[in-house]
Design an enzyme around this catalytic site. Sequence first.
Site, PDB file in Angstrom:
ATOM      1  N   TYR A 211       0.815  -1.219   0.000  1.00 54.40           N
ATOM      2  CA  TYR A 211       0.000   0.000   0.000  1.00 54.40           C
ATOM      3  C   TYR A 211       0.852   1.275   0.000  1.00 54.40           C
ATOM      4  O   TYR A 211       0.488   2.292  -0.565  1.00 54.40           O
ATOM      5  CB  TYR A 211      -0.863   0.061   1.260  1.00 54.40           C
ATOM      6  CG  TYR A 211      -2.031  -0.891   1.327  1.00 54.40           C
ATOM      7  CD1 TYR A 211      -3.002  -0.903   0.335  1.00 54.40           C
ATOM      8  CD2 TYR A 211      -2.202  -1.732   2.422  1.00 54.40           C
ATOM      9  CE1 TYR A 211      -4.105  -1.742   0.428  1.00 54.40           C
ATOM     10  CE2 TYR A 211      -3.302  -2.572   2.525  1.00 54.40           C
ATOM     11  CZ  TYR A 211      -4.254  -2.580   1.528  1.00 54.40           C
ATOM     12  OH  TYR A 211      -5.337  -3.392   1.622  1.00 54.40           O
ATOM     13  N   SER A 242      -2.577  -6.103  -6.777  1.00 56.40           N
ATOM     14  CA  SER A 242      -2.523  -5.038  -5.769  1.00 56.40           C
ATOM     15  C   SER A 242      -2.849  -5.589  -4.394  1.00 56.40           C
ATOM     16  O   SER A 242      -3.480  -6.639  -4.263  1.00 56.40           O
ATOM     17  CB  SER A 242      -3.544  -3.956  -6.112  1.00 56.40           C
ATOM     18  OG  SER A 242      -4.852  -4.442  -5.869  1.00 56.40           O
ATOM     19  N   ASP A 243      -2.446  -4.870  -3.366  1.00 60.42           N
ATOM     20  CA  ASP A 243      -2.995  -5.137  -2.053  1.00 60.42           C
ATOM     21  C   ASP A 243      -4.421  -4.601  -2.098  1.00 60.42           C
ATOM     22  O   ASP A 243      -4.785  -3.793  -2.958  1.00 60.42           O
ATOM     23  CB  ASP A 243      -2.173  -4.460  -0.947  1.00 60.42           C
ATOM     24  CG  ASP A 243      -2.485  -5.076   0.418  1.00 60.42           C
ATOM     25  OD1 ASP A 243      -3.453  -5.862   0.502  1.00 60.42           O
ATOM     26  OD2 ASP A 243      -1.778  -4.778   1.401  1.00 60.42           O
ATOM     27  N   TRP A 244      -5.193  -4.991  -1.192  1.00 58.04           N
ATOM     28  CA  TRP A 244      -6.649  -4.888  -1.270  1.00 58.04           C
ATOM     29  C   TRP A 244      -7.198  -3.509  -1.625  1.00 58.04           C
ATOM     30  O   TRP A 244      -6.681  -2.855  -2.523  1.00 58.04           O
ATOM     31  CB  TRP A 244      -7.208  -5.460   0.025  1.00 58.04           C
ATOM     32  CG  TRP A 244      -8.051  -6.670  -0.236  1.00 58.04           C
ATOM     33  CD1 TRP A 244      -9.319  -6.845   0.212  1.00 58.04           C
ATOM     34  CD2 TRP A 244      -7.728  -7.841  -0.984  1.00 58.04           C
ATOM     35  NE1 TRP A 244      -9.799  -8.052  -0.235  1.00 58.04           N
ATOM     36  CE2 TRP A 244      -8.858  -8.680  -0.960  1.00 58.04           C
ATOM     37  CE3 TRP A 244      -6.624  -8.264  -1.718  1.00 58.04           C
ATOM     38  CZ2 TRP A 244      -8.912  -9.909  -1.602  1.00 58.04           C
ATOM     39  CZ3 TRP A 244      -6.669  -9.494  -2.359  1.00 58.04           C
ATOM     40  CH2 TRP A 244      -7.795 -10.294  -2.288  1.00 58.04           C
TER      41      TRP A 244
END
Length: 677
Positions: A211, A242-244
Amino acid sequence: MIEVKKDMSDIEIENYVNHVLNQMSLEEKINQMKGNGLFIKVIEDRGFGKRAYDAAGSTRFNIPPFKFTDGPRGVIIPGSTCFPVSMARAASWDIDLEQKIGDVIGKEVRAQGGNLFGGVCINLLRHPAWGRAQETYGEDPFLLGEFGAALTRGVQEHNVMATAKHFAANSIENARFKVNVKMDERTLREVYLPHFKRCAEEGCATIMSAYNKIRGKYCGHNEYLLRDILKGDWNFKGFVHSDWMYGVKDTVGGVTGGLDVEMPRARYFKYKKIKKALEAGKVTEAMIDEAAGRVMRTILSYVTKEDPQKYEKELIGCEEHYKVALEAAEKSMVLLKNENNILPLNKNKINKLAIFGKYARVKNTGDHGSSNVSVKEVITPLKGIENYLGDSIEIVYHNGSNNKRPNNLSKEVDIAIVVVGLNYKDEGEYIKEFRTGGDRDKLSLHDEDIDLIKAVAAENENCIVVLIGGSAITMEEWKEQVPTILMAWYSGVEGGNALAKILFGDVNPGGKLPFTIPKDPKHLPYFDKNADEIEYGYYHGYTLFDKKGYEPAVPFGFGLSYTTFSYNNLQIEVKNDKVIGTIDVKNTGKLAGDEVVQLYIGFEQSQIDRPVKLLRGFTRIRLNPNETKNIKIEVPKKNFAWYNPESKSWEIEKIKYTLYMGASSKTDDLLSVQFQL
Ligand code: BGC
């Protein structure tokens, strides 16, 4: 005819993907670049855990989606085996065991309907206050790399794609969505990236971007990180997701930056948005083909492989898997202090035993964020001791909330065990909505726990402190007042049983710390959980302590045993491509036990600024009383290199190095010899 079939070769997959890319519409290609999750579902599921999340894939072209599930404490879908946290597992220093855990996780991912495991978390523990410390393997890049690679190997054996995360420099939790991490090139290459490179070389299928920002750019948009280093220098063939929810901030940034997939659903990688960017000339069709191609190629190379076995539901949380969780808990606990040989306990000499502290009796397996493996029942410390002792000894429990009663009780008993530490509120993934986790504000225990230890220890000289947590806990206020301290971590479903076996000597503890415990937190690097910007320096952990000459409370790599070991006869052999250290390790005590032999390389003669020494090898061995083993550890020459930012290459200095081998990172625990390269 080009079609998807079992056991496709790389060339067949390549041809098929090229054929598909030629046929696909723009929308179909962009569909490969996003998860199919619904935000609302994610929140309802509380921690993303109820099922695997679909992304990409194409029915028309017979390409299944990838199905994401998380870890690393096990598979987070309910019913799966809950292992000790990664930090505990790192303390086992047992790579084969980590691979075995990966093997179990791989089987359970498949049995739970997933095909991608997002749980190879290898961020570096720069500062022990980091909230997600428990999800990773400690402060040393080499250790992180070896453990991440072992988990990857185990998981991928079952045709499950492993994701190494969070790429990169994600070592502060609360500020993770905004913090800009600054660092120089050597720090990036030598300290924050080697473990990712190691996992990429091991063949991990995917990478999750972090992030945070590095040098002003979000990691999910970071062309230097994703395109130049990962896909360029390292020749990584998989895909990056991607991260969330907040890992992508805009369409153009993500696509040009080299991110292939937005998870768990498209906010910026929507067809319309990417099409618009394409029409405006801000992204190219080649970028889209590259991303879609990487995703399809990776999926196909896993799903078309012949499975080594069937993955029935019965595998999930089965007895065999619980045995691995037990072994991991047994091997990970670290004996930090054991004066007067209080441990192991002899049950024939005990009439009454008291256990204090609320964590002795509650389920406390670690954070409640994305790594939470929900299990109905776990063996708590109290339950484990009761299981072990049956009716043979009177056991009294006190939650420790009232200091008066513990005093009286501690006087009456032969042995007093105090179970204290942290839980998911103190540390873990910071999820504001769920009011859980975050970075720690202090490294010591809570005041009431310190009071409890002092109250019990004042009345009972056989006081054993069992610490629960996922990172370093400072002990200066109380450690001199107790004879025995055992770091038990968040030890998973079988943790209490493992603890009892260690306390009573059925298992001889052999774990060693994967981080440094400071005496004074001032000795640690600067940490600000709310930072907008922070500089990560080249030194942290034992390299910082070595450089500054600080004495730690407990050094990196330290752990006691119920037996003793001696080290003799250190030899070195320098070959063309490697250096080999050998040493005799002898069990000089009366019990069989495990020892973690460590190898460090010293750079004292370097012409540039380098650490005093760096871990470059380790092995966990078992020795019977009086047994000696000649231990050999090899270090490939490339592991002596430093990154020269001017020549933009790894260089090996032609200098005298020191080879250290021994029991911990502490100089007194190591034998050394110098050699020339
Ligand atoms: C975490 C990741 C995790 C993802 C999905 C994120 O908030 O940072 O580690 O894999 O959620 O569960």
